[in-house]
Write an enzyme that holds these catalytic residues in place. Structure first.
Site: not given
Length: 698
Positions: A409, A430, A442, A480
């Site tokens: 991540s 991801h 992702e 993130n």
């Protein structure tokens, strides 16, 4: 004069809607259709007219890009064409295959008859774009299929099958075989009739329950928060029952105009078009070959690995699921079976299909079983050393041409790729938790990832029903990395005087699915704690740092999994309960940091959390980590619970006005220092009078 999409079959004229890929009914299509209809009406040899779609479907609806442009109202409009069809002495038959959606179905309902091929889907999904059917759908569907069916199809936006449409009176016949021969035979039969049914001349039957509309209004108001379109749809359906047809059509047009010019519909249409744009990758030719993925290896049978395995198995792809310990493998398989059983219990999946999906997942404790996989995805512990060691082993084991993917991540995909002799084959995939539910993936392009591996990854992610968005390498990628700034401000606001429940309440009122702290408790506080500890050595000492989350973790409060985090949780409950102990920890941390607590408004909470996303998003965009601002919006709506009806953080900023957003960020910079340094791109766009949607990376 008839066009090349006009043909004669005996006494039947066949008019073809031919506008790839979905036969959208744009202005040029309407002009051609009107001309072809004139040709058929003026030819005495023509006794009936069949309208059919080219390619894989009848018509996918209006051209969404044309909304709010003069082309959408240019004559001949679909309403004008339908009015002439209804006046025609020659029967006009809509022959439907694949799908008839939106304006496509509205047009078909304006024809005298409809024949659908078995397997076709008929729907009015405009509500999903914040709109209502504006081509007569809210007035004709209740007249053809009844009010209850109209509410289901229009307000939920879900399509009906050809057989369901036959049962509700929406189509007149279902063709089991080839559509055109069946349509020609049908046309031959109805051509003998002296008159033909016109939907607008019918009376829409009132619902049996006199409180039907009142009940539906209450249901919609409770379940469709922030969205005006569902209630407007219901009002139009009610008008079909209470008003004459022409007045109902006028009302439908008025309400459509309100919605199409509203920010909610513009936001939802932005996201619709953003999904199309996300498939286009700068520098990647459209003919780049993609490897067919028939077998996938998944390493790790925990929550994430199990969800990834389910995603591929549900799409018909064989999965080899690897674990290191028998008990972990058994636990993972039990969870997978339980998840499928839950779907069966809800009536959303047949038991036989659930069994087939489980059977596609082959459990193993032997890494050698991954040797034949076309794609291997690791979902192991988020530790760089662990992942590099694993990829070294995969490099030695996996076949030539296999795609090696990490589900990290936030870790550096380039560093992971460098642990192999084939970095061109390494990519990040991801997935978001729970992976069997969440659409977003992702797709993280490394420095040396090959075009073929990118094409393969984007293709297979779409094949399993997910939404792939290409991003670049940085700590946390797009999602993130940005959410870290959002989380920072939420935690700073606690120290400055807010409570977890106030912050969460303000963000939910803004439209987020969950507040920051309830979401942290759901995800597990230990995950972000691990990341913060990893970053501690490089964290600048002069920058403010909130220790509230660290203190909670030091007490073993990791969220729902431990019964306590930012909130406490009763046994067996997921409902967050405010905890006085958390308030004490917040006050102690504020005192240690020398912060005088004050009253914090909900408006400040929203601005600081959301504008922190926007400012970081501008940096991500300028650095080329994201290809376009709409990609960032897709990530936040589909991965982080940002309200779709606000269009994503970057679209929201454009809607507010970048000059206003920039001025607030400058004010926060003056008040709170370095964290709020305005992104250079944001400053430049404001100076140039542009918006995020105007920015195209070099």
């Amino acid at each position: 004069m008839a066009s090349e999409n006009y043909s004669l079959h005996g006494g039947v004229a066949v008019l073809t809607l031919n506008n790839p890929p979905v036969n959208a009914m744009g202005h040029a299509v309407r002009q051609e259709l009107a001309a072809n209809l004139d040709a058929a009406w003026s030819d005495p040899a023509v006794k009936a007219i069949v309208i059919i779609g080219a390619g894989k479907l009848f018509c996918g609806g209006a051209d969404v890009k044309a909304f709010n442009t003069p082309a959408s109202r240019a004559e001949p409009s679909s309403r004008t064409i339908v009015r002439r069809i209804e006046e025609s002495a020659k029967p006009v038959i809509a022959a439907i295959h694949g799908s008839a959606l939106g304006l496509g179905l509205e047009f078909a309902m304006g024809c005298h008859y409809r024949i659908a091929q078995r397997g076709a889907k008929l729907g009015l999904p405009e509500v999903k774009l914040g709109l209502l059917p504006g081509g007569g759908g809210t007035q004709r569907l209740p007249r053809l299929a009844g009010v209850e069916a109209a509410v289901r199809m229009i307000i939920e936006g879900d399509p009906a099958s050809a057989d369901e449409a036959l049962g509700m009176g929406l189509v007149d016949e279902v063709a089991a075989g080839e559509l055109l021969p069946a349509a020609l035979a049908f046309a031959g039969r109805v051509a003998q009739r002296s008159d033909h049914p016109v939907a607008s001349q019918r009376q829409a039957p009132a619902p049996a329950d006199p409180k039907f509309f009142e009940t539906q209004r209450a249901r919609i108001a409770a379940g469709k928060r922030g969205l005006p379109a569902p209630l407007e749809c219901l009002a139009c359906i009610e008008a079909a029952v209470t008003l004459p047809f022409d007045e109902g059509m006028k009302f439908e047009r008025e309400r459509f105009d309100v919605l199409v010019n509203g920010t909610e519909s513009k936001a939802l249409r932005h996201l619709f078009l953003a999904e199309r744009a996300a498939a286009k990758i700068a520098g990647l030719p459209t003919d780049t070959p993609a490897t067919e993925v028939r077998k996938v290896g998944v390493i790790g049978a925990g929550t994430m690995g199990g969800g990834i395995a389910m995603s591929f198995a549900s799409a018909g792809i064989e999965v080899v699921l690897l674990e290191t310990k028998p008990e972990a493998l058994d636990r993972g398989l039990a969870t997978i079976r339980k998840n499928y059983a839950g779907t069966v219990a809800k009536g959303k999946l047949a038991q036989e299909e659930a069994d087939r999906r489980v059977a596609r997942i082959r459990p193993t404790l032997e890494m050698a079983d991954l040797a034949g996989a076309d794609l291997v995805i690791e979902a192991v512990f988020e530790d760089m050393g662990v992942k590099k060691e694993l990829f070294g082993k995969l490099d030695a084991l996996c076949k030539k041409g296999a795609v090696l993917a990490t589900n990290t991540s936030r870790l550096d995909v380039n560093e992971i790729a460098a642990s192999t002799s084939r970095p061109a084959s390494v990519i990040g995939l991801h997935f978001f938790s729970p992976a069997n539910v969440m659409r977003l993936v992702e797709v993280v392009r490394g420095r040396e990832t090959s075009p073929e591996v990118i094409a393969t990854s984007m293709t297979v992610v779409r094949k399993i029903g997910k939404l792939p968005v290409l991003v670049g390498v940085c700590d946390g990628f797009v999602g993130n990395r940005m959410v870290a700034q959002y989380a920072r401000e939420a935690e700073f606001l606690l120290e400055e005087g807010a409570t977890p429940q106030q912050v969460d309440g303000a963000l939910k009122k803004f439209g987020l699915a969950m507040g920051r702290f309830a979401m942290s408790d759901l995800a597990g506080l230990d995950i972000s704690w691990s990341s913060r500890k990893r970053q501690a050595a490089t964290r600048p000492a002069h920058l403010r740092y909130s220790r509230v989350a660290d203190r909670l973790c030091e007490l073993g409060r990791f969220g729902q999994k431990t019964g306590a985090g930012f909130y406490k949780y009763e046994a067996g409950s997921r409902t967050p309960v405010p905890d006085p102990l958390v308030d004490e920890i917040i006050e102690q941390c504020a005192k240690e940091a020398g912060i005088t607590r004050r009253a914090v408004s909900d408006g400040e909470i929203v601005e600081r959390c959301i504008y922190a996303l926007v400012n970081e998003g501008a940096k991500v965009l300028e650095e080329g980590i994201a290809q376009r601002s709409s990609d960032i919006d897709l990530i936040y709506v589909n991965g982080y619970g940002f309200p779709a009806w606000r269009g994503g953080p970057m679209f929201y900023a454009d809607t507010v006005g970048l000059a206003q957003v920039y001025e607030r960020i400058r004010e926060f910079h003056r008040q709170h220092g370095e964290f709020w340094t305005p992104a250079p791109l944001l400053k430049r766009l404001v100076e140039e009078g542009k918006s995020f949607k105007d920015f195209v990376p070099e």
